[in-house]
Design an enzyme around this catalytic site. Structure first.
Site, PDB file in Angstrom:
ATOM      1  N   GLN A   1     -49.701  70.861 -87.925  1.00  0.00           N
ATOM      2  CA  GLN A   1     -50.220  71.663 -86.820  1.00  0.00           C
ATOM      3  C   GLN A   1     -49.074  72.181 -85.951  1.00  0.00           C
ATOM      4  O   GLN A   1     -48.230  71.408 -85.505  1.00  0.00           O
ATOM      5  CB  GLN A   1     -51.199  70.816 -85.982  1.00  0.00           C
ATOM      6  CG  GLN A   1     -51.895  71.586 -84.881  1.00  0.00           C
ATOM      7  CD  GLN A   1     -52.829  72.676 -85.405  1.00  0.00           C
ATOM      8  OE1 GLN A   1     -53.553  72.485 -86.367  1.00  0.00           O
ATOM      9  NE2 GLN A   1     -52.796  73.833 -84.774  1.00  0.00           N
TER      10      GLN A   1
ATOM     11  N   LYS B   1     -60.769  70.752 -87.734  1.00  0.00           N
ATOM     12  CA  LYS B   1     -60.426  70.774 -89.160  1.00  0.00           C
ATOM     13  C   LYS B   1     -60.973  69.527 -89.867  1.00  0.00           C
ATOM     14  O   LYS B   1     -61.507  69.600 -90.968  1.00  0.00           O
ATOM     15  CB  LYS B   1     -58.896  70.908 -89.340  1.00  0.00           C
ATOM     16  CG  LYS B   1     -58.414  72.316 -88.981  1.00  0.00           C
ATOM     17  CD  LYS B   1     -56.905  72.446 -88.838  1.00  0.00           C
ATOM     18  CE  LYS B   1     -56.584  73.808 -88.207  1.00  0.00           C
ATOM     19  NZ  LYS B   1     -55.165  74.056 -87.975  1.00  0.00           N
TER      20      LYS B   1
ATOM     21  N   ASP C   1     -52.019  76.341 -95.432  1.00  0.00           N
ATOM     22  CA  ASP C   1     -51.915  77.278 -94.293  1.00  0.00           C
ATOM     23  C   ASP C   1     -51.351  78.625 -94.757  1.00  0.00           C
ATOM     24  O   ASP C   1     -51.436  79.619 -94.036  1.00  0.00           O
ATOM     25  CB  ASP C   1     -50.983  76.702 -93.214  1.00  0.00           C
ATOM     26  CG  ASP C   1     -51.754  76.064 -92.059  1.00  0.00           C
ATOM     27  OD1 ASP C   1     -52.942  76.387 -91.891  1.00  0.00           O
ATOM     28  OD2 ASP C   1     -51.144  75.255 -91.333  1.00  0.00           O
TER      29      ASP C   1
END
Ligand code: NAP
Length: 291
Positions: free
Chosen positions: A96, A52, A119
Site C-alpha cells: 500500500q 481490500k 497493482d
C-alpha cells in the site's frame, strides 16, 4: 444524462468472480490469495487496505495482511517482498502506497515479481500494457475501461481528453484509450496545459484525474460528452458521521445536465477500482497473464 453506476457494475463483476472461485474450489483447486503490506497508520491507507481484505472475503478469496510500523527499514520491507515473491500460496500482493519518505517506493515496486504485481505498477507490466501484451493493468484505468465497455459507450474515433498524468491513473488511462480496443484520439492534459478549458471542451470523452474538488465546470465540458470523474478528495462536512465527504473533480450539478453519461462520486469509479484488484488477483491465480 445517464448516470454510470459503478456500484452496480462492480457488484455484477464481484458476483462473476465469486462464481469462478466456487468453480475453482469445486475442482479441488486452491482459491486465489491476495496479500497486502501496510506500513504505518495513515487513515486513508488503513481504510483502503481494510476494503481490500473485505472485498477478498466477499468473493471467497483468501487474504493476508502484513503490518509494519513507520520506522520499518527499506531492507526489512524488501525482505518481506522477497518472501511474498517466493511464497507459492500467495498469488498476488500489493504494497500500500504511500510509503514513509526513507523508503524508495520505486525500489519496492521494482522488487515485486511482475507475475504477482496485481497493482500493475511494476515497469514490466507497464511496458507490456503499452505494447499491448497481456499485463496487470493499474486498477483504476482498468475499471474505467470496463465501465465504458459494459455501458456499451462508443469510443472508436472519439476525442478523449485525460486530465492528469500520474503513473497510476492518468498515464495508463491515456495509453489504454489510445489502443486498438478503444480507438480514441487521446490528449493528455496536466498542470502546464495551456487553455485547459478549451482542451477539455473538445472532448467527447473527458476523464478527470486531478485531485482538485469540482475543478471542471460546465464551460469546460462539451454538450453530450461522456464524463468520467476519478477525483476523490476528502472535504470537511458537518453532515456526515466521519466529518468529511468525498468530492470529485467535476462540478456535478452544473456538468450533469450537459453530458450524455457521467460517473458520480462516490459510487462511480471507486467501486470499479476495488473490483479490478480482485480481477487482477484472479488473473494471477489462474496464470492468465504470464502463462
Ligand atoms: P496525482 O498523482 O496527484 O496526479 C494529479 C495529476 O493532475 C497530475 O498529473 C497533475 O499535473 C494534474 N493536475 C493537478 N492540478 C491540475 C490543474 N489545475 N490543471 C490540470 N492538471 C492538473 O493524483 P492521482 O493519484 O492521479 O489521483 C488523482 C485523483 O484521483 C485524486 O483525487 C485521487 O484521490 C483520485 N483517485 C481515485 C481513485 C478511485 O478509485 N476513484 C483511484 C486513484 C486516484 P502535473 O503532472 O503537471 O503535476
Amino acid at each position: 444524462m445517464k448516470l454510470i453506476e459503478g456500484n452496480k457494475i462492480a457488484a455484477e463483476i464481484k458476483a462473476e468472480i465469486a462464481e469462478q472461485v466456487k468453480e475453482l474450489a469445486a475442482k479441488g483447486q486452491k482459491v486465489p490469495h491476495l496479500s497486502a503490506v501496510l506500513v504505518g497508520h495513515d487513515g486513508g491507507s488503513e481504510t483502503y487496505v481494510a476494503f481490500k481484505i473485505k472485498d477478498c472475503e466477499s468473493v471467497g478469496f483468501k487474504s493476508s495482511l502484513h503490518r509494519y510500523e513507520d520506522d520499518v527499514t527499506e531492507e526489512e520491507l524488501l525482505a518481506k517482498v522477497a518472501e511474498l515473491n517466493n511464497n507459492p500460496d500467495v498469488d498476488g500482493f500489493i504494497v500500500q502506497l504511500p510509503l514513509p519518505k526513507h523508503i524508495s517506493e520505486q525500489k519496492v515496486i521494482e522488487a515485486i515479481d511482475p507475475r504477482k504485481d496485481v497493482d500493475g505498477f511494476h515497469p514490466e507490466n507497464v511496458g507490456r500494457m503499452v505494447i499491448g501484451l497481456p499485463s496487470f493493468v493499474s486498477a483504476t484505468p482498468y475499471g474505467i475501461v470496463e465501465l465504458l465497455k459494459r455501458y456499451k459507450i462508443e469510443t472508436s474515433g472519439k476525442n478523449c481528453v485525460v486530465v492528469g498524468r500520474s503513473n497510476i491513473v492518468g498515464r495508463p488511462m491515456s495509453v489504454l484509450m489510445s489502443q486498438k480496443e478503444m480507438n480514441t484520439t487521446v490528449t493528455v492534459a496536466h498542470s502546464r496545459t495551456k487553455n485547459l478549458a478549451e482542451v477539455c471542451a473538445s472532448a467527447d470523452i473527458l476523464i478527470a484525474a486531478i485531485g482538485s474538488p469540482e475543478f471542471l465546470k460546465a464551460n469546460m465540458v462539451k454538450e453530450g460528452a461522456v464524463v468520467i470523474d476519478v477525483g476523490t478528495t476528502r472535504v470537511p462536512s458537518s453532515e456526515t458521521k466521519s466529518g468529511f465527504r468525498l468530492k470529485g473533480d467535476v462540478k456535478f450539478d452544473e456538468v450533469s445536465s450537459k453530458c450524455s453519461y457521467i460517473t458520480p462520486v462516490p459510487g462511480g469509479v471507486g467501486p470499479m477500482t476495488r473490483v479490478s484488484l480482485l480481477k487482477n488477483t484472479l488473473l494471477a491465480a489462474t496464470n492468465k497473464i504470464y502463462s
